[in-house]
Design an enzyme around this catalytic site. Structure first.
Site, PDB file in Angstrom:
ATOM      1  N   ASN A 153       0.799  -1.236   0.000  1.00  0.00           N
ATOM      2  CA  ASN A 153       0.000   0.000   0.000  1.00  0.00           C
ATOM      3  C   ASN A 153       0.831   1.286   0.000  1.00  0.00           C
ATOM      4  O   ASN A 153       0.335   2.328  -0.407  1.00  0.00           O
ATOM      5  CB  ASN A 153      -1.021  -0.005   1.141  1.00  0.00           C
ATOM      6  N   GLU A 251       4.981  -3.456  12.158  1.00  0.00           N
ATOM      7  CA  GLU A 251       3.928  -2.447  12.013  1.00  0.00           C
ATOM      8  C   GLU A 251       2.768  -3.106  11.298  1.00  0.00           C
ATOM      9  O   GLU A 251       2.932  -3.591  10.179  1.00  0.00           O
ATOM     10  CB  GLU A 251       4.431  -1.229  11.221  1.00  0.00           C
ATOM     11  N   CYS A 285      -3.029   2.007   6.699  1.00  0.00           N
ATOM     12  CA  CYS A 285      -3.136   1.461   8.054  1.00  0.00           C
ATOM     13  C   CYS A 285      -3.632   2.522   9.025  1.00  0.00           C
ATOM     14  O   CYS A 285      -4.185   2.201  10.075  1.00  0.00           O
ATOM     15  CB  CYS A 285      -1.785   0.926   8.502  1.00  0.00           C
ATOM     16  N   GLU A 462       9.402   3.182  14.263  1.00  0.00           N
ATOM     17  CA  GLU A 462      10.059   3.501  12.996  1.00  0.00           C
ATOM     18  C   GLU A 462      10.140   5.025  12.848  1.00  0.00           C
ATOM     19  O   GLU A 462       9.400   5.761  13.474  1.00  0.00           O
ATOM     20  CB  GLU A 462       9.242   2.953  11.830  1.00  0.00           C
TER      21      GLU A 462
HETATM   22  P1  NAP Z   1       0.544  -8.968   4.262  1.00  0.00           P
HETATM   23  O1  NAP Z   1      -0.281  -9.885   3.461  1.00  0.00           O
HETATM   24  O2  NAP Z   1       0.796  -9.314   5.681  1.00  0.00           O
HETATM   25  O3  NAP Z   1       1.923  -8.831   3.478  1.00  0.00           O
HETATM   26  C1  NAP Z   1       2.951  -7.988   3.917  1.00  0.00           C
HETATM   27  C2  NAP Z   1       4.275  -8.537   3.422  1.00  0.00           C
HETATM   28  O4  NAP Z   1       4.526  -9.781   4.074  1.00  0.00           O
HETATM   29  C3  NAP Z   1       4.286  -8.814   1.926  1.00  0.00           C
HETATM   30  O5  NAP Z   1       5.564  -8.550   1.397  1.00  0.00           O
HETATM   31  C4  NAP Z   1       4.001 -10.305   1.893  1.00  0.00           C
HETATM   32  O6  NAP Z   1       4.444 -10.910   0.706  1.00  0.00           O
HETATM   33  C5  NAP Z   1       4.793 -10.777   3.088  1.00  0.00           C
HETATM   34  N1  NAP Z   1       4.409 -12.088   3.615  1.00  0.00           N
HETATM   35  C6  NAP Z   1       3.252 -12.764   3.426  1.00  0.00           C
HETATM   36  N2  NAP Z   1       3.306 -13.958   4.065  1.00  0.00           N
HETATM   37  C7  NAP Z   1       4.514 -14.033   4.669  1.00  0.00           C
HETATM   38  C8  NAP Z   1       5.166 -15.009   5.478  1.00  0.00           C
HETATM   39  N3  NAP Z   1       4.577 -16.167   5.794  1.00  0.00           N
HETATM   40  N4  NAP Z   1       6.401 -14.749   5.943  1.00  0.00           N
HETATM   41  C9  NAP Z   1       7.015 -13.581   5.656  1.00  0.00           C
HETATM   42  N5  NAP Z   1       6.457 -12.624   4.866  1.00  0.00           N
HETATM   43  C10 NAP Z   1       5.221 -12.839   4.396  1.00  0.00           C
HETATM   44  O7  NAP Z   1      -0.052  -7.487   4.245  1.00  0.00           O
HETATM   45  P2  NAP Z   1      -0.542  -6.661   2.965  1.00  0.00           P
HETATM   46  O8  NAP Z   1      -1.882  -7.153   2.580  1.00  0.00           O
HETATM   47  O9  NAP Z   1       0.534  -6.626   1.939  1.00  0.00           O
HETATM   48  O10 NAP Z   1      -0.633  -5.189   3.560  1.00  0.00           O
HETATM   49  C11 NAP Z   1      -1.790  -4.692   4.140  1.00  0.00           C
HETATM   50  C12 NAP Z   1      -1.646  -4.676   5.646  1.00  0.00           C
HETATM   51  O11 NAP Z   1      -0.505  -3.892   6.001  1.00  0.00           O
HETATM   52  C13 NAP Z   1      -2.802  -4.027   6.363  1.00  0.00           C
HETATM   53  O12 NAP Z   1      -3.158  -4.796   7.479  1.00  0.00           O
HETATM   54  C14 NAP Z   1      -2.256  -2.685   6.797  1.00  0.00           C
HETATM   55  O13 NAP Z   1      -2.892  -2.135   7.918  1.00  0.00           O
HETATM   56  C15 NAP Z   1      -0.836  -3.024   7.067  1.00  0.00           C
HETATM   57  N6  NAP Z   1       0.026  -1.834   7.046  1.00  0.00           N
HETATM   58  C16 NAP Z   1       0.511  -1.370   8.226  1.00  0.00           C
HETATM   59  C17 NAP Z   1       1.285  -0.226   8.262  1.00  0.00           C
HETATM   60  C18 NAP Z   1       1.834   0.280   9.550  1.00  0.00           C
HETATM   61  O14 NAP Z   1       2.836   0.982   9.520  1.00  0.00           O
HETATM   62  N7  NAP Z   1       1.249  -0.041  10.681  1.00  0.00           N
HETATM   63  C19 NAP Z   1       1.581   0.440   7.071  1.00  0.00           C
HETATM   64  C20 NAP Z   1       1.054  -0.052   5.880  1.00  0.00           C
HETATM   65  C21 NAP Z   1       0.280  -1.211   5.884  1.00  0.00           C
HETATM   66  P3  NAP Z   1       3.442 -11.095  -0.563  1.00  0.00           P
HETATM   67  O15 NAP Z   1       2.422 -10.024  -0.497  1.00  0.00           O
HETATM   68  O16 NAP Z   1       4.324 -10.963  -1.727  1.00  0.00           O
HETATM   69  O17 NAP Z   1       2.866 -12.448  -0.409  1.00  0.00           O
END
Ligand code: NAP
Length: 481
Positions: A153, A251, A285, A462
């Protein structure tokens, strides 16, 4: 980006290398448009990247701040100079509007330049020993090889705010960006390579989280993991890092409350909620997902925000008049639409939220507002991560504060009020890492800490000077004077 069938490769040990195969990067505004083919890696690439980073670490740790400053400053300068070009790529692969995408690129450039300066400002602490005749020094050292795992995102800003401090403080890096948005991470890799980053100091390994991410987190030669993404993935990573006694920073998600008091300035409140809830297609987020509204202003607020929400123009991220771009992919759109269906059962009224079919194939959704909801409903407990917000009606400040805090998350929280008493009490009592008064819950500076409490974050903060806590280890040295 190239317009051929070439595959954008990984950067491993200073070389551009292909992975096992490739994955297709598709434009969510128009799925006929292929942004490019990007390497899809396996365990061999992870192994090569981690061992390359390990080999490069001693020299980089000893390189000193001037070299790090020069590298980070050069990357930051080029990101800023080419912000329109990189912003277009970002809008094309992620779907946020072009102004938002250019703004995010500028943010990435600013972050690199900020941490260029921080590389010059690593300080220690000299104290008098409680034992006469002994000197005590506290110094900071790099952690080692750090795995960075980032979501789709904020595909250029989040990699930037992890890579820049990691390198500034003398660590080597392996970055695994989200498979949906590898293009922006590739741009940063190109710039680091071009501006003389020594081989192995920065490595890019693209591919699936369940393969590349998982292998990085559990690799014996990785010293620390910085992750941004969903709570589910973060919890798994925390468990692995706990078992391996590995430094970890997470995060994760949010269910951010925005309180609107009777004494709020209505236009300020409506603009803050429109921006916080729906801009960037709600895929932040820090999005305002629960609008907690006091009874006296409730009807006027709902009438005004519904009107403004319906007027928002949803469309192709690259078009000049678009205010809300598409959802990032079909899976996220399906998930959002399931929550809209759930809202029909849980809310007293649902405004908008339907899928939109434009002239071109893309993942379009109208912003949605769910009225008359209870904080116990699933739509108020679970992160939707789309252009949807709920409205919860409350009688007074105490009830608003209690509901704001009644969530497993604690990232950002806001209040709209003209009362100094309400604003001050909210700042003191709300359980969130970031608090906004008369401002949207989303939208932060880069030189101050970013992060949350409870289920939203884990580990040191961060960004800003606080990033030094995660990206260094302290050493206490005693010496006979
Ligand atoms: P996600 O599905 O958890 O993926 C995040 C990253 O983790 C991606 O690079 C993903 O790779 C990787 N990943 C997936 N499974 C993994 C595993 N088993 N081991 C290690 N890495 C793994 O999250 P998303 O859908 O991309 O992002 C949306 C989420 O991010 C929302 O919940 C949002 O709130 C959160 N977010 C939080 C912040 C903050 O600073 N608090 C900022 C932005 C977003 P792939 O996608 O390539 O599979």
């Amino acid at each position: 980006m190239k317009d051929t069938n070439d595959i954008y490769g990984n950067l491993i040990g200073g070389e551009w290398l292909q992975g096992n195969g490739s994955s297709i990067n598709v434009n969510p505004s128009d799925t006929r448009d292929i942004v490019g083919l990007f390497a899809c890696s396996g365990l061999d690439e992870v192994e090569q990247a981690v061992s390359g980073a390990r080999a490069a670490f001693p020299a980089w740790a000893a390189a000193g701040p001037q070299m790090r400053y020069d590298l980070l400053d050069a990357v930051g300068t080029e990101l800023l100079a080419r912000k329109e070009e990189f912003g277009r790529l970002l809008a094309r692969e992620e779907g946020k509007t072009l102004p938002e995408a250019i703004g995010e690129t500028v943010r990435a450039g600013q972050v690199f330049k900020f941490f260029a300066g921080e590389a010059l400002r690593v300080t220690g602490d000299t104290q008098q020993s409680v034992r006469p005749g002994i000197d005590v020094d506290v110094t900071r050292e790099p952690v080692g090889v750090i795995a960075l795992i980032t979501p789709w995102n904020f595909p250029i800003a989040i990699p930037a705010w992890k890579i820049a401090p990691a390198l500034a403080y003398g660590n080597c890096v392996v970055l695994k960006p989200a498979e949906l948005t590898p293009g922006c991470a590739h741009v940063i890799a190109q710039l680091l390579h071009k501006h003389g980053c020594p081989p192995g100091v920065f490595n890019l390994v693209m591919g699936q989280g369940s393969v590349v991410g998982d292998a990085l987190v559990s690799h014996p030669d990785v010293d620390a993991v910085s992750f941004t993404g969903s709570a589910a993935t973060g919890s798994r990573i925390a468990a692995t890092c706990g078992t391996l006694r590995r430094k970890v920073q997470l995060e994760m998600g949010g269910k951010n409350p925005m309180v609107i008091m009777n004494d709020a300035d209505l236009p300020t409140a409506v603009q803050a909620c429109l921006s916080g809830s729906f801009f960037s297609t709600g895929q932040r987020c820090t999005a305002s997902s629960r609008l907690i509204v006091q009874s006296g202003i409730h009807d006027a607020f709902v009438e005004a925000i519904s009107r403004e929400m319906r007027a928002l123009r949803v469309g192709d991220a690259m078009q000049a008049d678009t205010q809300i771009g598409p959802v990032v992919d079909q899976r996220q759109l399906d998930s959002n639409l399931r929550y809209v269906e759930l809202a029909r059962a849980e809310a007293s009224e649902v405004i908008g939220g339907e899928q939109l079919h434009l002239d071109q194939p893309g993942f379009y959704q109208a912003p949605g507002l769910f009225l008359g909801t209870s904080n116990n409903a699933r739509i108020n407990r679970e992160e939707i991560f789309g252009p949807c917000a709920t409205v919860i009606r409350v009688d007074d400040f105490d009830e608003a504060l209690a509901i704001a805090n009644d969530t497993e998350f604690g990232l950002s929280a806001g209040i709209c009020s003209t009362s100094l008493k309400h604003a001050s009490e909210f700042r003191r009592k709300v359980e969130a890492g970031m608090v906004m008064v008369n401002l949207p819950t989303a939208g932060v500076d880069y030189h101050v800490p970013f992060g949350g409490r409870k289920g939203s974050s884990f580990g040191p903060r961060e960004q800003g000077r606080y990033a030094v806590e995660f990206y260094t280890v302290t050493k206490t040295t005693y010496q006979l004077a």
